[in-house]
Design an enzyme around this catalytic site. Structure first.
Site, PDB file in Angstrom:
ATOM      1  N   LYS A  31       4.474 -19.938 -78.856  1.00 24.30           N
ATOM      2  CA  LYS A  31       4.485 -19.920 -77.390  1.00 24.30           C
ATOM      3  C   LYS A  31       5.857 -19.466 -76.892  1.00 24.30           C
ATOM      4  O   LYS A  31       6.882 -19.840 -77.466  1.00 24.30           O
ATOM      5  CB  LYS A  31       4.150 -21.329 -76.871  1.00 24.30           C
ATOM      6  CG  LYS A  31       3.921 -21.422 -75.372  1.00 24.30           C
ATOM      7  CD  LYS A  31       3.541 -22.863 -74.963  1.00 24.30           C
ATOM      8  CE  LYS A  31       3.259 -22.946 -73.461  1.00 24.30           C
ATOM      9  NZ  LYS A  31       2.901 -24.315 -73.030  1.00 24.30           N
ATOM     10  N   SER A  55      -1.200 -24.592 -69.779  1.00 27.29           N
ATOM     11  CA  SER A  55      -0.351 -23.431 -69.798  1.00 27.29           C
ATOM     12  C   SER A  55      -0.327 -22.674 -71.130  1.00 27.29           C
ATOM     13  O   SER A  55       0.075 -21.507 -71.146  1.00 27.29           O
ATOM     14  CB  SER A  55       1.083 -23.851 -69.462  1.00 27.29           C
ATOM     15  OG  SER A  55       1.633 -24.631 -70.495  1.00 27.29           O
ATOM     16  N   SER A  96      -1.460 -29.162 -71.223  1.00 23.22           N
ATOM     17  CA  SER A  96      -1.291 -27.734 -71.532  1.00 23.22           C
ATOM     18  C   SER A  96      -1.619 -27.310 -72.959  1.00 23.22           C
ATOM     19  O   SER A  96      -1.663 -26.113 -73.243  1.00 23.22           O
ATOM     20  CB  SER A  96       0.142 -27.308 -71.226  1.00 23.22           C
ATOM     21  OG  SER A  96       0.321 -27.148 -69.847  1.00 23.22           O
TER      22      SER A  96
END
Lengths: 496, 95
Positions: free
Chosen positions: A79, A159, A183
């Site tokens: 990420k 997210s 998330s």
């Protein structure tokens, strides 16, 4: 053959690598090819093929010597929130454009020490603020899943939307995610994969761009529960560089996956039965409960009375911490600095830089946080929210003290929705996506999303299990039993 | 409580984010939606409850008060938008 390699789980690939049936370089090349062909998903936003090939060769050398740590040779995505040395790490924000960290986050550093191969950086909501991956400066991620034959582009959730889409589409074997209010778990549920947020303090936060420091935790996003057990073991552990990192031994999570949950007590919280909950979600939840019962667990209705106040408390605490954490983006030390007009001073520099660098949702949350922390409102909002947070945690403490081993809830209030569908809704509507997951962050508990079924349109749906603090091993084992019983095998049809 | 555009302007100033005057009414409306949602917290009886400071009861670790890191000027300045002679450079602060 190449396409098949990317479909392997971490466990399968690890076993093939150790048996010398495949090399890490072959696996890595297969993933790089898959990534190149998946631009339409917009999951990978910074590609690192050179690093990947170097790491793969090094892993193959280690494997040849019989030195094969947990993640040796396994290609993963990272990420964009994780700082990776010399590789763009911009939290999907314009304000960190061009930032090249001089250091490596503890989590990625541990993964690399364990032999993992980094394919690139993954798209996400800006500063991890969002539930649909629509706040990214790189543009939306597109969910590899579609509704039947309808080609409407769906959100992968957020997210960690890039991580979820990349794993679901077999672009990488697994990915790192982070979870402040859901998330990891919400995007995992929207894409039919597994994602675990460990207990607060399990994974070091050092080198992860901070959103809300008392809530943020990293975790793995994988194809199976076993893979989560393998990868979590490599990610967590004590780190002196994070003062909230727990100095506790990390058990062998994979060895704890027996699938035997006889005698375990599973709580079903009545407050999670929301008004207007879709019948499909209600059925999924009841089915999950029946599966755990059939596996020998005892099912008990429980009450977590302050559940309703979790989202409002979160939307005080998280923005407050964000406004403080994001104060560092001032155009002085790193990232974007606005072009200044004649006569502009330092205040204009700050204000223009932050207006240009932060997207709308980030600006809104920073300002809400500033407001609730401002003189005269601190007690009414921030201190009150922290008191409510203590009560939310007490609710969990009480049910665990009464003998509950894990809590079963839906992971999300719906299946993946269409990109743009929430555009005209007010911000609170989007926040409701986290209604089942956010309590877990406020209480610092481990939570895992497990794919458990599909809706009438063929979209994946997930269930969440919440565990006792520090008992990720036991939680993973319950999730493993649920995974086996649910037998979720659906995959998105390739259209990209 | 209702937030007026003037309050939104004050908050934007405190947060050091430039907001154009014409955008203030919409911003104030968004704040009102979010704060309206947060108002629910007033229903909770929090008498005698300590505000949470740490989700897991833990003592922060201590260590010797000695220098453990440093001497990294080049690395620290490497990402600066403007660095000169070993310093971060900013617009004039003092007249």
């Amino acid at each position: 053959m190449m396409g098949e390699l990317t479909k392997l789980t971490l466990a399968e690939a690890r076993d093939k690598l150790r048996a010398r049936e495949v090399t890490s370089l072959e696996l890595t090349e297969a993933c790089l090819t898959a990534i190149e062909g998946a631009g339409a998903l917009n999951a990978f936003v910074h590609h690192t093929p050179e690093i990947a090939r170097d790491q793969a060769r090094a892993a193959d050398a280690r494997l040849a010597e019989g030195d094969a740590p947990a993640m040796c040779g396994l290609p993963i995505g990272v990420k964009d929130l994780f700082c990776t040395k010399g590789v763009p790490s911009q939290a999907a924000s314009r304000i960190l454009q061009g930032f090249l960290p001089e250091y490596e986050s503890t989590v990625t550093s541990q993964l690399f020490d364990a032999g993992a191969v980094m394919l690139g950086k993954l798209n996400m909501d800006e500063f991890a603020m969002g539930s649909s991956n629509e706040t990214s400066c790189y543009g939306n991620v597109v969910n590899p899943w579609r509704r039947g034959n309808d080609d409407t582009a769906l959100t992968p959730g957020g997210s960690s939307g890039g991580s979820a889409a990349a794993v679901a589409a077999d672009l990488c074997l697994a990915a790192t995610g982070t979870d402040t209010g859901g998330s990891i778990r919400q995007p995992a549920a929207f894409t039919g994969i597994v994602g675990i947020k460990p207990t607060y303090g399990r994974c070091s936060r050092w080198g992860i761009v901070a959103f809300a420091s008392s809530l943020d935790q990293a975790g793995p996003m994988t194809k199976t529960v076993r893979d989560s057990a393998i990868m979590l073991g490599a990610m967590c552990g004590h780190d002196p560089k994070d003062s909230t990192s727990a100095d506790l031994a990390v058990p062998d999570f994979e060895a704890m996956l027996t699938g035997d949950i006889r005698g375990k007590v599973i709580g079903i919280p009545k407050e999670y039965r929301m008004d207007g909950m879709p019948a499909e979600i209600e059925k999924l939840w009841a089915d999950g409960s029946a599966m755990l019962k059939a596996a020998g667990a005892e099912i008990r209705e429980i009450s977590l009375p302050h559940t309703k106040y979790a989202l409002p408390a979160y939307y005080v605490i998280a923005p407050a911490e964000a406004s403080s954490n994001l104060a560092r983006y001032d155009g002085v030390r790193y990232g974007h600095r606005a072009k200044l007009a004649q006569g502009d001073g330092i205040t204009e520099m700050y204000e223009k830089t932050r207006a240009e660098g932060f997207g709308h949702e980030v600006q809104r949350r920073v300002m809400v946080g500033t407001y609730v922390l401002s003189a005269g409102f601190y007690d009414a909002y921030y201190n009150r929210a922290r008191k409510v947070r203590a009560l939310i945690k007490r609710d969990f403490d009480d049910v665990f003290a009464a003998g509950i081993d894990a809590i079963l809830t839906p992971a999300t209030p719906s299946a993946a929705f269409g990109l743009g569908e929430m555009q005209d809704a007010d911000p609170v509507q989007m926040y409701l996506n986290d209604v089942f997951t956010v309590t877990v962050n406020l209480a610092g508990l481990p939570g895992i999303a497990v794919p458990a079924g599909v809706d009438a349109q063929g979209l994946p749906l997930g269930l969440q299990l919440i565990g006792r603090p520090w008992e990720e091993g036991d939680l993973l084992n319950t999730a493993y039993a649920l995974e086996q019983a649910a037998g979720f095998v659906a995959k998105p049809g390739k259209w990209w | 409580m209702s937030i007026a555009p003037e309050t939104a302007a004050r908050v934007a100033k405190l947060a050091r984010i430039k907001v154009e005057p014409e955008a203030l009414p919409a911003l104030a409306a968004e704040f009102n939606t979010i704060l309206g949602f947060i108002e629910q917290l007033n229903e909770v009886d929090v008498d005698g409850v300590e505000p949470m400071t740490s989700v897991t009861p833990m003592r922060l670790k201590r260590r010797e008060d000695v220098v453990t890191d440093g001497d990294r000027q080049a690395q620290i300045l490497k990402n600066a938008p403007d660095a000169r002679e070993g310093f971060f450079a900013v617009p004039k602060v003092v007249e």
